[in-house]
Design a protein around this motif. Sequence first.
Motif, mmCIF file in Angstrom:
data_model
loop_
_atom_site.group_PDB
_atom_site.id
_atom_site.type_symbol
_atom_site.label_atom_id
_atom_site.label_comp_id
_atom_site.label_asym_id
_atom_site.label_seq_id
_atom_site.Cartn_x
_atom_site.Cartn_y
_atom_site.Cartn_z
ATOM 1 N N UNK A 190 0.838 -1.205 0.000
ATOM 2 C CA UNK A 190 0.000 0.000 0.000
ATOM 3 C C UNK A 190 0.870 1.251 0.000
ATOM 4 N N UNK A 191 1.940 1.227 0.779
ATOM 5 C CA UNK A 191 2.832 2.388 0.853
ATOM 6 C C UNK A 191 3.457 2.696 -0.501
ATOM 7 N N UNK A 192 3.934 1.673 -1.180
ATOM 8 C CA UNK A 192 4.602 1.921 -2.458
ATOM 9 C C UNK A 192 3.601 2.325 -3.530
ATOM 10 N N UNK A 193 2.366 1.822 -3.439
ATOM 11 C CA UNK A 193 1.322 2.255 -4.365
ATOM 12 C C UNK A 193 0.996 3.735 -4.154
ATOM 13 N N UNK A 194 0.927 4.160 -2.901
ATOM 14 C CA UNK A 194 0.657 5.560 -2.607
ATOM 15 C C UNK A 194 1.741 6.466 -3.191
ATOM 16 N N UNK A 195 2.990 6.049 -3.056
ATOM 17 C CA UNK A 195 4.102 6.857 -3.563
ATOM 18 C C UNK A 195 4.119 6.900 -5.086
ATOM 19 N N UNK A 196 3.864 5.761 -5.720
ATOM 20 C CA UNK A 196 4.020 5.676 -7.172
ATOM 21 C C UNK A 196 2.770 6.139 -7.932
ATOM 22 N N UNK A 197 1.591 5.836 -7.390
ATOM 23 C CA UNK A 197 0.359 6.125 -8.122
ATOM 24 C C UNK A 197 -0.400 7.354 -7.615
ATOM 25 N N UNK A 198 -0.295 7.670 -6.333
ATOM 26 C CA UNK A 198 -1.080 8.767 -5.766
ATOM 27 C C UNK A 198 -0.332 10.097 -5.803
ATOM 28 N N UNK A 199 0.968 10.085 -5.535
ATOM 29 C CA UNK A 199 1.729 11.338 -5.551
ATOM 30 C C UNK A 199 1.639 12.083 -6.880
ATOM 31 N N UNK A 200 1.615 11.394 -8.036
ATOM 32 C CA UNK A 200 1.468 12.135 -9.306
ATOM 33 C C UNK A 200 0.202 12.981 -9.372
ATOM 34 N N UNK A 201 -0.840 12.611 -8.635
ATOM 35 C CA UNK A 201 -2.053 13.415 -8.610
ATOM 36 C C UNK A 201 -1.837 14.752 -7.918
ATOM 37 N N UNK A 202 -0.761 14.852 -7.136
ATOM 38 C CA UNK A 202 -0.408 16.105 -6.472
ATOM 39 C C UNK A 202 0.774 16.782 -7.158
#
Length: 224
Positions: A70-82
């Motif tokens: 979950x942590x690596x998904x947040x970094x790789x997939x969610x951060x680009x939205x910001x």
Amino acid sequence: MIWQQFLSLAGSYPLALRGLGMTVVLSLISLVLGTVLGFGLGILRAGGNRLIAGVIGAWVDLIRGTPFLVQIFLIFFILPEFGIELDAFTAGIIALTNLAACFICEIVVAGIRSVPTGQVEAALASGLSRWQRMRQVVLPQAMRIVLPPLVGQYVLLIKDSSVVSAIGLTDLTRVGWLVVQRVPNGLLVFFLVGVGYFIVCYPLIMLARRLERRMGAAHGEVQL
């Protein structure tokens, strides 16, 4: 049939070597950065400032209490939205470094707190500053406690690095998934993947055992 599969696996040797190299490089960078950051966080958390210790403790508990995937998904997939876009290698380094730092932080805190209070009080009576007490008295004694679990944590981090295959990084596990599409023998392919991880981890396992024996001997334990 089996012979043909072995021949196909032999043809995948360059790809496997590349994946193994990626796993080693990724793990090594994360270990170095995670160790430096983890020691810094551990020293700050054990330093006596309740606010800083509370903030660090909350972050450590959050990271230790959530799945690494979950942590690596947040970094790789969610951060680009910001607006923060990272390639797979950089995202893997950040995630693994953060994970390592949080676990190493707890190991360092436990080591520092294991130092007898009398030693700290004697250093205080000698007029040493807080940093001098930490550097000259506390840390040298804490390292005897810290080293064995620290090396053990390195082994766990190398194994956790297999999760980066989920974001497309061609590490050893990712190579296994690619090869098994050509060689329909998952048992054989991932057995060899496991052997690759074992080859990387085994020296660290032996080092951890040796450190544990030395620490036990230093405390007068009888080795059977």
